[in-house]
Design an enzyme around this catalytic site. Sequence first.
Site, PDB file in Angstrom:
ATOM      1  N   ARG A 104      10.303  -4.279  -4.880  1.00 18.07           N
ATOM      2  CA  ARG A 104      10.909  -5.525  -4.780  1.00 18.07           C
ATOM      3  C   ARG A 104      10.140  -6.550  -4.853  1.00 18.07           C
ATOM      4  O   ARG A 104       9.047  -6.697  -3.983  1.00 18.07           O
ATOM      5  CB  ARG A 104      11.826  -5.444  -3.203  1.00 18.07           C
ATOM      6  N   THR A 108      11.786 -13.083  -4.836  1.00 13.33           N
ATOM      7  CA  THR A 108      13.029 -13.015  -5.227  1.00 13.33           C
ATOM      8  C   THR A 108      13.977 -11.931  -4.739  1.00 13.33           C
ATOM      9  O   THR A 108      15.086 -12.032  -4.823  1.00 13.33           O
ATOM     10  CB  THR A 108      13.062 -13.058  -6.702  1.00 13.33           C
ATOM     11  N   ASP A 200       9.641  -1.400   7.294  1.00 12.30           N
ATOM     12  CA  ASP A 200       9.275  -0.985   5.800  1.00 12.30           C
ATOM     13  C   ASP A 200       9.208   0.711   5.719  1.00 12.30           C
ATOM     14  O   ASP A 200       8.416   1.349   6.171  1.00 12.30           O
ATOM     15  CB  ASP A 200       8.321  -1.598   5.505  1.00 12.30           C
ATOM     16  N   ASP A 203       6.115   1.920   4.053  1.00  9.46           N
ATOM     17  CA  ASP A 203       4.788   1.711   4.684  1.00  9.46           C
ATOM     18  C   ASP A 203       4.934   2.736   5.801  1.00  9.46           C
ATOM     19  O   ASP A 203       3.741   3.383   6.121  1.00  9.46           O
ATOM     20  CB  ASP A 203       4.742   0.302   5.505  1.00  9.46           C
TER      21      ASP A 203
END
Length: 209
Positions: A104, A108, A200, A203
């Site tokens: 991603r 944006t 995340d 991660d």
Amino acid sequence: MSNLVHESQHPLVKHKLTKLRDKNTTPKKFRELIREISILLAYEATRDMALEPTEVETPLTKTTGAILKEQIGLVPVLRAGLGMVEGVWEMMPGSEVWHIGLFRDESTLNPVQYYNKLPTAPTVQVCLVLDPMLATGGSAAATIDILKKWGAPRIKYLGIIAAPEGIEALHTAHPDVPIHIATIDDHLNETGYIVPGLGDAGDRQFGTA
Ligand code: PRP
Ligand code: URA
């Protein structure tokens, strides 16, 4: 909710999901939990897989059994979808695995494709898209666009945590694609993270936070 959106109600999924969300869960444990939840989701998501009869000889007699009829493709979305492959593949060891790389764009929130080695013609009848997080839905919709252009006849999405916004966006973009999700959370925050979520997923699996 559409009858193509399946939110797991299984107690084992809820139990493992709670441990997965915990910010103190180590990457090793996080990977184990992703693997285990993925197996449980795959069990629920493959209830309607087609079978064909086959003869089997037990130590006592011959009988008719059944084997999976269709060739299945597992499609993990890099990176975070990788952790979902192993467990699902153990359940369906004859599956093919086709990786799609997307990230991603942080400003944006749009998906950017960086890896796709699909051959020209489809080699599977059913694709199971594997990605733990359905946030805006952009990555999942883009992956399914790729698979439809490839000619995949049937596609299902398997994820662990979704935002309502992601469910809505994916279902609008691909109303024919069943969504199997461990849980639908409250909302997306202003930076595109699912709340309460787990942070995340890439991660936390790969220890890169
Ligand atoms: C995460 C996740 C999904 C995507 C979901 O990947 O694994 O692919 O975000 O967000 P969306 O629904 O808004 O598109 P990320 O881009 O963080 O990449 P990574 O797995 O490589 O860390
Ligand atoms: N990707 C993640 O890994 N987590 C989120 O909450 C949203 C997108």
